[in-house]
Design a protein around this motif. Structure first.
Motif, PDB file in Angstrom:
ATOM      1  N   ALA A 292       0.829  -1.202   0.000  1.00  0.00           N
ATOM      2  CA  ALA A 292       0.000   0.000   0.000  1.00  0.00           C
ATOM      3  C   ALA A 292       0.867   1.256   0.000  1.00  0.00           C
ATOM      4  O   ALA A 292       1.982   1.269   0.525  1.00  0.00           O
ATOM      5  CB  ALA A 292      -0.925  -0.001   1.209  1.00  0.00           C
ATOM      6  N   TYR A 293       0.310   2.334  -0.566  1.00  0.00           N
ATOM      7  CA  TYR A 293       1.105   3.552  -0.706  1.00  0.00           C
ATOM      8  C   TYR A 293       1.584   4.123   0.634  1.00  0.00           C
ATOM      9  O   TYR A 293       2.691   4.693   0.695  1.00  0.00           O
ATOM     10  CB  TYR A 293       0.341   4.607  -1.518  1.00  0.00           C
ATOM     11  CG  TYR A 293      -0.490   5.558  -0.715  1.00  0.00           C
ATOM     12  CD1 TYR A 293       0.083   6.682  -0.117  1.00  0.00           C
ATOM     13  CD2 TYR A 293      -1.854   5.346  -0.535  1.00  0.00           C
ATOM     14  CE1 TYR A 293      -0.687   7.559   0.638  1.00  0.00           C
ATOM     15  CE2 TYR A 293      -2.621   6.214   0.215  1.00  0.00           C
ATOM     16  CZ  TYR A 293      -2.035   7.319   0.797  1.00  0.00           C
ATOM     17  OH  TYR A 293      -2.793   8.176   1.549  1.00  0.00           O
TER      18      TYR A 293
ATOM     19  N   TYR B 108      10.066   5.620   1.684  1.00  0.00           N
ATOM     20  CA  TYR B 108      10.727   6.595   0.817  1.00  0.00           C
ATOM     21  C   TYR B 108      11.134   7.851   1.586  1.00  0.00           C
ATOM     22  O   TYR B 108      12.216   8.402   1.368  1.00  0.00           O
ATOM     23  CB  TYR B 108       9.811   6.973  -0.340  1.00  0.00           C
ATOM     24  CG  TYR B 108       9.515   5.849  -1.311  1.00  0.00           C
ATOM     25  CD1 TYR B 108      10.309   4.709  -1.370  1.00  0.00           C
ATOM     26  CD2 TYR B 108       8.427   5.928  -2.185  1.00  0.00           C
ATOM     27  CE1 TYR B 108      10.034   3.687  -2.253  1.00  0.00           C
ATOM     28  CE2 TYR B 108       8.152   4.906  -3.077  1.00  0.00           C
ATOM     29  CZ  TYR B 108       8.948   3.787  -3.109  1.00  0.00           C
ATOM     30  OH  TYR B 108       8.675   2.775  -3.998  1.00  0.00           O
ATOM     31  N   LEU B 109      10.260   8.327   2.464  1.00  0.00           N
ATOM     32  CA  LEU B 109      10.595   9.527   3.234  1.00  0.00           C
ATOM     33  C   LEU B 109      11.713   9.242   4.240  1.00  0.00           C
ATOM     34  O   LEU B 109      12.616  10.063   4.430  1.00  0.00           O
ATOM     35  CB  LEU B 109       9.353  10.053   3.951  1.00  0.00           C
ATOM     36  CG  LEU B 109       8.293  10.704   3.057  1.00  0.00           C
ATOM     37  CD1 LEU B 109       7.039  11.025   3.866  1.00  0.00           C
ATOM     38  CD2 LEU B 109       8.830  11.966   2.383  1.00  0.00           C
ATOM     39  N   ARG B 110      11.646   8.096   4.897  1.00  0.00           N
ATOM     40  CA  ARG B 110      12.718   7.752   5.844  1.00  0.00           C
ATOM     41  C   ARG B 110      14.060   7.656   5.117  1.00  0.00           C
ATOM     42  O   ARG B 110      15.081   8.141   5.625  1.00  0.00           O
ATOM     43  CB  ARG B 110      12.396   6.428   6.531  1.00  0.00           C
ATOM     44  CG  ARG B 110      11.309   6.516   7.590  1.00  0.00           C
ATOM     45  CD  ARG B 110      11.115   5.176   8.278  1.00  0.00           C
ATOM     46  NE  ARG B 110      10.146   5.262   9.370  1.00  0.00           N
ATOM     47  CZ  ARG B 110       9.843   4.248  10.167  1.00  0.00           C
ATOM     48  NH1 ARG B 110      10.442   3.068   9.991  1.00  0.00           N
ATOM     49  NH2 ARG B 110       8.958   4.389  11.133  1.00  0.00           N
TER      50      ARG B 110
ATOM     51  N   VAL C 190       4.151   6.742   9.167  1.00  0.00           N
ATOM     52  CA  VAL C 190       2.911   6.911   8.404  1.00  0.00           C
ATOM     53  C   VAL C 190       1.917   5.892   8.914  1.00  0.00           C
ATOM     54  O   VAL C 190       2.096   4.683   8.739  1.00  0.00           O
ATOM     55  CB  VAL C 190       3.151   6.738   6.895  1.00  0.00           C
ATOM     56  CG1 VAL C 190       1.829   6.943   6.131  1.00  0.00           C
ATOM     57  CG2 VAL C 190       4.202   7.720   6.385  1.00  0.00           C
ATOM     58  N   PHE C 191       0.861   6.365   9.572  1.00  0.00           N
ATOM     59  CA  PHE C 191      -0.161   5.486  10.141  1.00  0.00           C
ATOM     60  C   PHE C 191      -1.237   5.233   9.092  1.00  0.00           C
ATOM     61  O   PHE C 191      -1.853   6.176   8.583  1.00  0.00           O
ATOM     62  CB  PHE C 191      -0.786   6.118  11.381  1.00  0.00           C
ATOM     63  CG  PHE C 191       0.194   6.385  12.495  1.00  0.00           C
ATOM     64  CD1 PHE C 191       1.304   5.579  12.674  1.00  0.00           C
ATOM     65  CD2 PHE C 191      -0.007   7.431  13.374  1.00  0.00           C
ATOM     66  CE1 PHE C 191       2.206   5.812  13.702  1.00  0.00           C
ATOM     67  CE2 PHE C 191       0.884   7.680  14.411  1.00  0.00           C
ATOM     68  CZ  PHE C 191       1.992   6.865  14.581  1.00  0.00           C
ATOM     69  N   ASN C 192      -1.463   3.970   8.791  1.00  0.00           N
ATOM     70  CA  ASN C 192      -2.446   3.598   7.779  1.00  0.00           C
ATOM     71  C   ASN C 192      -3.815   3.414   8.434  1.00  0.00           C
ATOM     72  O   ASN C 192      -4.023   2.477   9.193  1.00  0.00           O
ATOM     73  CB  ASN C 192      -2.015   2.297   7.092  1.00  0.00           C
ATOM     74  CG  ASN C 192      -2.848   1.991   5.856  1.00  0.00           C
ATOM     75  OD1 ASN C 192      -4.008   2.374   5.768  1.00  0.00           O
ATOM     76  ND2 ASN C 192      -2.249   1.291   4.909  1.00  0.00           N
ATOM     77  N   ARG C 193      -4.734   4.314   8.126  1.00  0.00           N
ATOM     78  CA  ARG C 193      -6.092   4.251   8.675  1.00  0.00           C
ATOM     79  C   ARG C 193      -7.119   3.948   7.576  1.00  0.00           C
ATOM     80  O   ARG C 193      -8.268   4.338   7.666  1.00  0.00           O
ATOM     81  CB  ARG C 193      -6.440   5.577   9.351  1.00  0.00           C
ATOM     82  CG  ARG C 193      -5.483   5.964  10.487  1.00  0.00           C
ATOM     83  CD  ARG C 193      -5.619   5.019  11.669  1.00  0.00           C
ATOM     84  NE  ARG C 193      -4.852   5.506  12.813  1.00  0.00           N
ATOM     85  CZ  ARG C 193      -3.874   4.852  13.397  1.00  0.00           C
ATOM     86  NH1 ARG C 193      -3.522   3.658  12.944  1.00  0.00           N
ATOM     87  NH2 ARG C 193      -3.227   5.348  14.432  1.00  0.00           N
TER      88      ARG C 193
ATOM     89  N   ARG D 186       5.695  11.434  -2.689  1.00  0.00           N
ATOM     90  CA  ARG D 186       6.893  11.844  -1.931  1.00  0.00           C
ATOM     91  C   ARG D 186       7.470  13.121  -2.521  1.00  0.00           C
ATOM     92  O   ARG D 186       7.804  14.064  -1.791  1.00  0.00           O
ATOM     93  CB  ARG D 186       7.953  10.747  -1.968  1.00  0.00           C
ATOM     94  CG  ARG D 186       9.291  11.184  -1.374  1.00  0.00           C
ATOM     95  CD  ARG D 186      10.410  10.188  -1.622  1.00  0.00           C
ATOM     96  NE  ARG D 186      10.627   9.946  -3.039  1.00  0.00           N
ATOM     97  CZ  ARG D 186      11.514   9.064  -3.507  1.00  0.00           C
ATOM     98  NH1 ARG D 186      12.247   8.351  -2.665  1.00  0.00           N
ATOM     99  NH2 ARG D 186      11.653   8.878  -4.815  1.00  0.00           N
ATOM    100  N   SER D 187       7.600  13.167  -3.840  1.00  0.00           N
ATOM    101  CA  SER D 187       8.146  14.345  -4.492  1.00  0.00           C
ATOM    102  C   SER D 187       7.303  15.574  -4.195  1.00  0.00           C
ATOM    103  O   SER D 187       7.821  16.649  -3.869  1.00  0.00           O
ATOM    104  CB  SER D 187       8.224  14.118  -6.004  1.00  0.00           C
ATOM    105  OG  SER D 187       8.710  15.258  -6.673  1.00  0.00           O
ATOM    106  N   ALA D 188       5.982  15.420  -4.288  1.00  0.00           N
ATOM    107  CA  ALA D 188       5.078  16.547  -4.030  1.00  0.00           C
ATOM    108  C   ALA D 188       5.225  17.053  -2.601  1.00  0.00           C
ATOM    109  O   ALA D 188       5.265  18.270  -2.353  1.00  0.00           O
ATOM    110  CB  ALA D 188       3.643  16.128  -4.307  1.00  0.00           C
TER     111      ALA D 188
END
Length: 263
Positions: free
Chosen positions: A52-53, A60-62, A78-81, A229-231
């Motif tokens: 999942a994204y 990617y951010l880490r 990133v918490f997936n809700r 991530r880029s955005a």
């Protein structure tokens, strides 16, 4: 799935966010955990054979802040809700427990897909009203930035019964983001650009084992997460220290809107 994956473009006119992410940027400049909450339905929650994204985005951010913009005092979570089958009218009541309780600096809210794909279960106008209500709740929070994410451009969303409603939903989400003055990540336009201009087939865009023909493939999800991530990095003022900022100039034109009822 065909193996001849095309080269994808990431037009700045589609990918780049309109507003800075001041709260997220401040959190990145501090110490301790930096929390992002991803709210949404099944394309947020993920499928068995698709990463999942939110998980990809966290990785990617880490990696970016470890290797390219070294900030040893922070950790990005990133918490997936995501919950499959839900829409804004079911998600807004979860905000207190699933968003505000975690005190994130950034919320990614993916909406609109099920109001189209499961249109017999959801009232379109009610969902649009709940999106506006949810955006107000998020925007009124003093330490949260918001990025709204619109539907995925996949086969099921192009069926005759869905195509016109999907375009209507994408337009309604864009209007809601503009009215609330929050950022919109244009997943629909980006995936459509890949299909129309870069010749990415629906077989490549859709998960191969998804009988619904609704959910993104792992390859597709990976590139959407890279674009997101880029955005996010650009909206926090990041400069080009690595290949993480992948958006291209506007010389890669965005695909024009489809005529109503056509894909």
């Amino acid at each position: 799935m065909p193996d001849n994956f095309p080269t994808l473009e990431f037009p700045a006119s589609i990918v780049d966010l309109k507003h800075p992410l001041d709260n997220f940027r401040a959190a990145l400049a501090g110490t301790g955990p930096v929390r992002i909450v991803a709210m949404g339905s099944s394309s947020t929650a993920g499928l068995d054979n698709v990463v999942a994204y939110p998980a990809r985005l966290e990785l990617y951010l880490r990696k970016h802040f470890k290797e390219h913009d070294q900030r040893p005092n922070i950790r990005i979570d990133v918490f997936n809700r995501g919950k499959g089958g839900e829409e804004a009218n079911l998600e807004v009541p979860r905000f207190n427990d699933d968003i505000f309780a975690d005190n994130p600096s950034l919320v990614l809210w993916q909406v609109g897909t099920n109001a189209v794909f499961r249109q017999k279960e959801f009232n379109f106008n009610e969902v649009v009203r709940k999106i506006a209500e949810g955006l107000k709740l998020l925007r009124d929070h003093p330490t949260i930035d918001v990025v709204l994410i619109d539907p995925q451009y996949t086969t099921a969303m192009q069926y005759d019964d869905n195509a016109e409603l999907a375009e209507k939903m994408v337009s309604a989400i864009r209007a809601a983001a503009q009215d609330a003055e929050v950022n919109l990540f244009q997943r629909w336009a980006l995936m459509r650009h890949w299909h129309v201009y870069n010749k990415a087939s629906f077989e490549q865009l859709v998960a191969p084992d998804d009988g619904l023909l609704l959910h993104q493939s792992d390859w597709n999800t990976m590139h959407v997460a890279r674009a997101l991530r880029s955005a996010l990095l650009k909206a926090t003022g990041a400069t080009q220290k690595c290949g993480c900022l992948i958006t291209t100039a506007d010389n890669a034109p965005a695909a024009p809107p489809a005529p109503v009822g056509q894909s």
